[in-house]
Motif scaffolding. Sequence first.
Motif, PDB file in Angstrom:
ATOM      1  N   ILE A  24      49.703  31.161  39.586  1.00 29.46           N
ATOM      2  CA  ILE A  24      49.767  30.636  40.950  1.00 29.46           C
ATOM      3  C   ILE A  24      49.587  31.747  41.984  1.00 29.46           C
ATOM      4  CG2 ILE A  24      51.299  29.526  42.640  1.00 29.46           C
ATOM      5  CD1 ILE A  24      52.423  27.882  40.252  1.00 29.46           C
ATOM      6  N   THR A  25      50.142  32.906  41.731  1.00 35.25           N
ATOM      7  CA  THR A  25      50.026  34.022  42.669  1.00 35.25           C
ATOM      8  C   THR A  25      48.565  34.413  42.868  1.00 35.25           C
ATOM      9  OG1 THR A  25      52.198  34.814  41.997  1.00 35.25           O
ATOM     10  CG2 THR A  25      50.775  36.381  43.149  1.00 35.25           C
ATOM     11  N   THR A  26      47.784  34.421  41.791  1.00 32.61           N
ATOM     12  CA  THR A  26      46.365  34.743  41.892  1.00 32.61           C
ATOM     13  C   THR A  26      45.645  33.718  42.766  1.00 32.61           C
ATOM     14  OG1 THR A  26      46.334  35.804  39.726  1.00 32.61           O
ATOM     15  CG2 THR A  26      44.217  35.015  40.577  1.00 32.61           C
ATOM     16  N   VAL A  27      45.898  32.450  42.482  1.00 29.76           N
ATOM     17  CA  VAL A  27      45.238  31.379  43.227  1.00 29.76           C
ATOM     18  C   VAL A  27      45.603  31.442  44.706  1.00 29.76           C
ATOM     19  CG1 VAL A  27      45.025  28.869  43.475  1.00 29.76           C
ATOM     20  CG2 VAL A  27      45.121  29.902  41.179  1.00 29.76           C
ATOM     21  N   SER A  54      38.268  31.596  34.478  1.00 24.46           N
ATOM     22  CA  SER A  54      38.126  32.826  35.263  1.00 24.46           C
ATOM     23  C   SER A  54      37.009  32.691  36.298  1.00 24.46           C
ATOM     24  CB  SER A  54      37.845  34.007  34.342  1.00 24.46           C
ATOM     25  OG  SER A  54      36.625  33.802  33.647  1.00 24.46           O
ATOM     26  N   GLU A  55      36.646  31.455  36.613  1.00 25.41           N
ATOM     27  CA  GLU A  55      35.564  31.194  37.548  1.00 25.41           C
ATOM     28  C   GLU A  55      36.118  30.650  38.865  1.00 25.41           C
ATOM     29  OE1 GLU A  55      31.331  29.314  36.770  1.00 25.41           O
ATOM     30  OE2 GLU A  55      32.905  27.793  36.626  1.00 25.41           O
ATOM     31  N   LEU A  56      35.739  31.286  39.952  1.00 25.01           N
ATOM     32  CA  LEU A  56      36.093  30.810  41.286  1.00 25.01           C
ATOM     33  C   LEU A  56      35.019  29.831  41.733  1.00 25.01           C
ATOM     34  CD1 LEU A  56      37.783  30.955  43.927  1.00 25.01           C
ATOM     35  CD2 LEU A  56      36.268  32.830  44.624  1.00 25.01           C
ATOM     36  N   ILE A  57      35.441  28.657  42.169  1.00 24.27           N
ATOM     37  CA  ILE A  57      34.503  27.649  42.649  1.00 24.27           C
ATOM     38  C   ILE A  57      34.585  27.629  44.167  1.00 24.27           C
ATOM     39  CG2 ILE A  57      33.878  25.209  42.619  1.00 24.27           C
ATOM     40  CD1 ILE A  57      35.307  25.179  39.811  1.00 24.27           C
ATOM     41  N   ASP A  78      34.234  42.220  43.359  1.00 25.73           N
ATOM     42  CA  ASP A  78      34.919  43.513  43.515  1.00 25.73           C
ATOM     43  C   ASP A  78      36.124  43.377  44.445  1.00 25.73           C
ATOM     44  OD1 ASP A  78      33.161  44.809  41.817  1.00 25.73           O
ATOM     45  OD2 ASP A  78      31.962  45.701  43.438  1.00 25.73           O
ATOM     46  N   LYS A  79      35.946  42.686  45.559  1.00 21.19           N
ATOM     47  CA  LYS A  79      37.058  42.491  46.502  1.00 21.19           C
ATOM     48  C   LYS A  79      38.169  41.657  45.878  1.00 21.19           C
ATOM     49  CE  LYS A  79      34.423  42.910  50.782  1.00 21.19           C
ATOM     50  NZ  LYS A  79      34.037  42.233  52.032  1.00 21.19           N
ATOM     51  N   ILE A  80      37.796  40.617  45.153  1.00 20.12           N
ATOM     52  CA  ILE A  80      38.799  39.758  44.505  1.00 20.12           C
ATOM     53  C   ILE A  80      39.548  40.551  43.433  1.00 20.12           C
ATOM     54  CG2 ILE A  80      39.093  37.743  43.003  1.00 20.12           C
ATOM     55  CD1 ILE A  80      36.716  36.477  44.623  1.00 20.12           C
ATOM     56  N   THR A  81      38.841  41.372  42.677  1.00 22.10           N
ATOM     57  CA  THR A  81      39.486  42.201  41.647  1.00 22.10           C
ATOM     58  C   THR A  81      40.488  43.152  42.271  1.00 22.10           C
ATOM     59  OG1 THR A  81      37.621  42.026  40.135  1.00 22.10           O
ATOM     60  CG2 THR A  81      39.073  43.928  39.847  1.00 22.10           C
ATOM     61  N   VAL A  84      43.548  40.779  43.170  1.00 19.74           N
ATOM     62  CA  VAL A  84      44.354  40.094  42.147  1.00 19.74           C
ATOM     63  C   VAL A  84      44.385  40.780  40.793  1.00 19.74           C
ATOM     64  CG1 VAL A  84      44.037  37.856  43.259  1.00 19.74           C
ATOM     65  CG2 VAL A  84      42.483  38.529  41.426  1.00 19.74           C
ATOM     66  N   GLY A  85      43.552  41.795  40.591  1.00 16.81           N
ATOM     67  CA  GLY A  85      43.564  42.500  39.319  1.00 16.81           C
ATOM     68  C   GLY A  85      42.345  42.190  38.463  1.00 16.81           C
ATOM     69  N   GLU A  86      42.186  43.002  37.425  1.00 15.21           N
ATOM     70  CA  GLU A  86      41.033  42.917  36.532  1.00 15.21           C
ATOM     71  C   GLU A  86      41.022  41.632  35.721  1.00 15.21           C
ATOM     72  OE1 GLU A  86      38.477  45.111  35.889  1.00 15.21           O
ATOM     73  OE2 GLU A  86      39.130  46.419  37.507  1.00 15.21           O
TER      74      GLU A  86
END
Length: 99
Positions: A24-27, A54-57, A78-81, A84-86
């Motif tokens: 949930i924290t990632t989302v 692992s796909e962002l829609i 890259d920005k999302i990584t 929220v992490g690798e």
Amino acid sequence: MNKEPVHLRSVLEQLLKDFGIPDITTVTSIIDQWEEIVGSDLATKISAVAISGSELIVRVDDPAWASQISWLENQLLDKITRLVGEEKITSIRVRTTSK
């Protein structure tokens, strides 16, 4: 039988994990910081709508923006990584909706 109360958040996080969906924290981090990820101009044209595995829609109203996303995908990932992490979000899929 366990009669101890269970926190709903922990149950939901386990369910998401079982389905291969980030926690949930990632989302919420991606949704809450979407404007910082894509920039204020693009945030009005491109919306993060879901995460599948692992796909962002993302949703766009104009097919031209779908092409723009493919050009920007590595930069956005890259920005999302960094946020929220690798290996939590590894690709972006675009859905086009018409107004």
